[in-house]
Design a protein around this motif. Sequence first.
Motif, PDB file in Angstrom:
ATOM      1  N   LYS A  82       0.834  -1.192   0.000  1.00  0.00           N
ATOM      2  CA  LYS A  82       0.000   0.000   0.000  1.00  0.00           C
ATOM      3  C   LYS A  82       0.873   1.248   0.000  1.00  0.00           C
ATOM      4  O   LYS A  82       1.939   1.287   0.625  1.00  0.00           O
ATOM      5  N   LEU A  83       0.426   2.276  -0.735  1.00  0.00           N
ATOM      6  CA  LEU A  83       1.194   3.510  -0.807  1.00  0.00           C
ATOM      7  C   LEU A  83       1.242   4.185   0.558  1.00  0.00           C
ATOM      8  O   LEU A  83       0.267   4.193   1.307  1.00  0.00           O
ATOM      9  N   THR A  84       2.389   4.759   0.874  1.00  0.00           N
ATOM     10  CA  THR A  84       2.505   5.544   2.100  1.00  0.00           C
ATOM     11  C   THR A  84       1.854   6.909   1.880  1.00  0.00           C
ATOM     12  O   THR A  84       1.534   7.294   0.751  1.00  0.00           O
ATOM     13  N   SER A  85       1.688   7.655   2.960  1.00  0.00           N
ATOM     14  CA  SER A  85       1.081   8.985   2.847  1.00  0.00           C
ATOM     15  C   SER A  85       1.942   9.914   1.998  1.00  0.00           C
ATOM     16  O   SER A  85       1.427  10.749   1.260  1.00  0.00           O
ATOM     17  N   VAL A  86       3.270   9.744   2.093  1.00  0.00           N
ATOM     18  CA  VAL A  86       4.171  10.580   1.287  1.00  0.00           C
ATOM     19  C   VAL A  86       4.025  10.250  -0.189  1.00  0.00           C
ATOM     20  O   VAL A  86       3.951  11.144  -1.048  1.00  0.00           O
ATOM     21  N   GLU A  87       3.970   8.952  -0.514  1.00  0.00           N
ATOM     22  CA  GLU A  87       3.794   8.563  -1.910  1.00  0.00           C
ATOM     23  C   GLU A  87       2.450   9.027  -2.451  1.00  0.00           C
ATOM     24  O   GLU A  87       2.343   9.500  -3.591  1.00  0.00           O
ATOM     25  N   GLN A  88       1.421   8.925  -1.631  1.00  0.00           N
ATOM     26  CA  GLN A  88       0.100   9.374  -2.062  1.00  0.00           C
ATOM     27  C   GLN A  88       0.091  10.877  -2.305  1.00  0.00           C
ATOM     28  O   GLN A  88      -0.571  11.372  -3.219  1.00  0.00           O
ATOM     29  N   ALA A  89       0.860  11.608  -1.494  1.00  0.00           N
ATOM     30  CA  ALA A  89       0.944  13.062  -1.676  1.00  0.00           C
ATOM     31  C   ALA A  89       1.545  13.407  -3.033  1.00  0.00           C
ATOM     32  O   ALA A  89       1.140  14.377  -3.674  1.00  0.00           O
ATOM     33  N   CYS A  90       2.512  12.604  -3.495  1.00  0.00           N
ATOM     34  CA  CYS A  90       3.103  12.830  -4.825  1.00  0.00           C
ATOM     35  C   CYS A  90       2.060  12.633  -5.913  1.00  0.00           C
ATOM     36  O   CYS A  90       2.020  13.378  -6.895  1.00  0.00           O
ATOM     37  N   ASP A 136      -1.113  13.033  -5.496  1.00  0.00           N
ATOM     38  CA  ASP A 136      -2.198  13.995  -5.326  1.00  0.00           C
ATOM     39  C   ASP A 136      -1.817  15.417  -5.725  1.00  0.00           C
ATOM     40  O   ASP A 136      -2.686  16.280  -5.776  1.00  0.00           O
TER      41      ASP A 136
END
Length: 492
Positions: free
Chosen positions: A189-197, A199
Amino acid sequence: MPSPLRLLIVEDRPDDAELLLLELKRAGYEPTWTRVETPEEFIAGLAEQPDIVLCDYSLPSMTAPDALRMLQDLQVDIPLIVVSGVMDEGTCVNSLRQGATDYLLKDRLVRLAPAIEHALAGRRLATQARTIEQERRETAEILRGVVDHAPAAICVRDATGRTLLTNAEFDRLRPTGGTGRPITHDRRKLTSVEQACLDGADKVEGEETWAVDGEDRTYLVVRYPVVDGTGRRFAIGAIYVDISRQKQVEEELRELDRLKGEFVATVSHELRTPLTSITGYAEMLLAGDADEVHRRMIQVIDRNSRRLLTLVEDLLTLSRVDSGIAARMDEEVDVAELVAQAEGVLGPAMESQGVALEVQIAPGLPCLLGNRSQLERVLLNLISNAVKFSSAGGTVTVTASMPDLDRPTVDISVADTGIGIPVEEQEQLFTRFFRTEQARLQAIQGTGLGLAVVRQIVDGHQGSIAVKSAADEGATFTVSLPALRPAALVRQ
């Protein structure tokens, strides 16, 4: 002007070939041509690199499909147009499927020139497409080589957590290539940092510590979005740079700075005590009944001991700032009192050098909030510098004002009529131990620490300092410091 055109005509009837040439000349072409009838002649004609092949569908020794197969076998990219007396729909479709660019009937040659133009344009586009594709493949290979041989670990994962690309260094850190804990798994699962990229963040940096080869190592991780041609963010790239050694060196440097600060502070403190005693006794001797010869000697002792005491104070100030020792920053400092105190300290030196002091303090100025002794050091250093670089008969002007009532900031300026500072040297003025060329040439005493101390103190008070000067035009230093409260609220 006729357009040149190289033709290879596959035709067993010379008259029909002549008709083709006449039609092309009428359409504005200037053809050079070769007519062939057999497979051997056809292959030999291809060696002349014609622009286009005009081929009868059926000849005694070969057919148009035979010619198309030979072009494919030889991997020759030359357009072939089938020209025949009689062709049914199935034959035409079959010719196109086998690679013919177009087909024409001999009794409708009015379409010959447009068909050739279309074929040549298609060939140019195909050539450009192949060139672009070749360049794309070469670029991809170059980038892949750079990524594979990069000293940093690189990994690209899509929005589902699937790994799309890794390089050799990244693979070395995974269980299959190394003995350490993996930086990531093939899918998670994507981390919050990866998801921020994904988004919207352009780049996210951070430090992570991982156990690699039996030891903890620190990585600087830079994550960035991977965007396709439509602007859609479809993956996240991550670059892992091992900064363990850098962190170790930084820690060692911090320890060295701490030890240096302690040493400077200790030495400076030990020097200040006897220097204070020397200056005190010198003052007492000067106040006594010493004769002129002894008075001059005492004055030399007093002057040089005060120089050393100023140097020690500068070193102590820098040491405190560098070591991060928290200074008291909650004192209310009246600007007029600050200037008056500096005038009292430096007055005798100014009088002995024949330099006048002018003070212009705007009424109703707000107080400053900070460290009184440090702000005194700022003013003392700026005024003593101005005196030092001024000649007899010169003037040092100290002004204090609040230039913008909407911004509670007090500007304190110290201007002199001295030798000035060349523009090219002004960027280095606040560097420790820097001295201007003129100061060295004229043997003006100094250590190059005064302005460095001023900058450090001003920065610590969230203020700023600027200089305006030129060679032989004097210098003006302006310190801007935040005021405690708006001027209208200060007691009159």
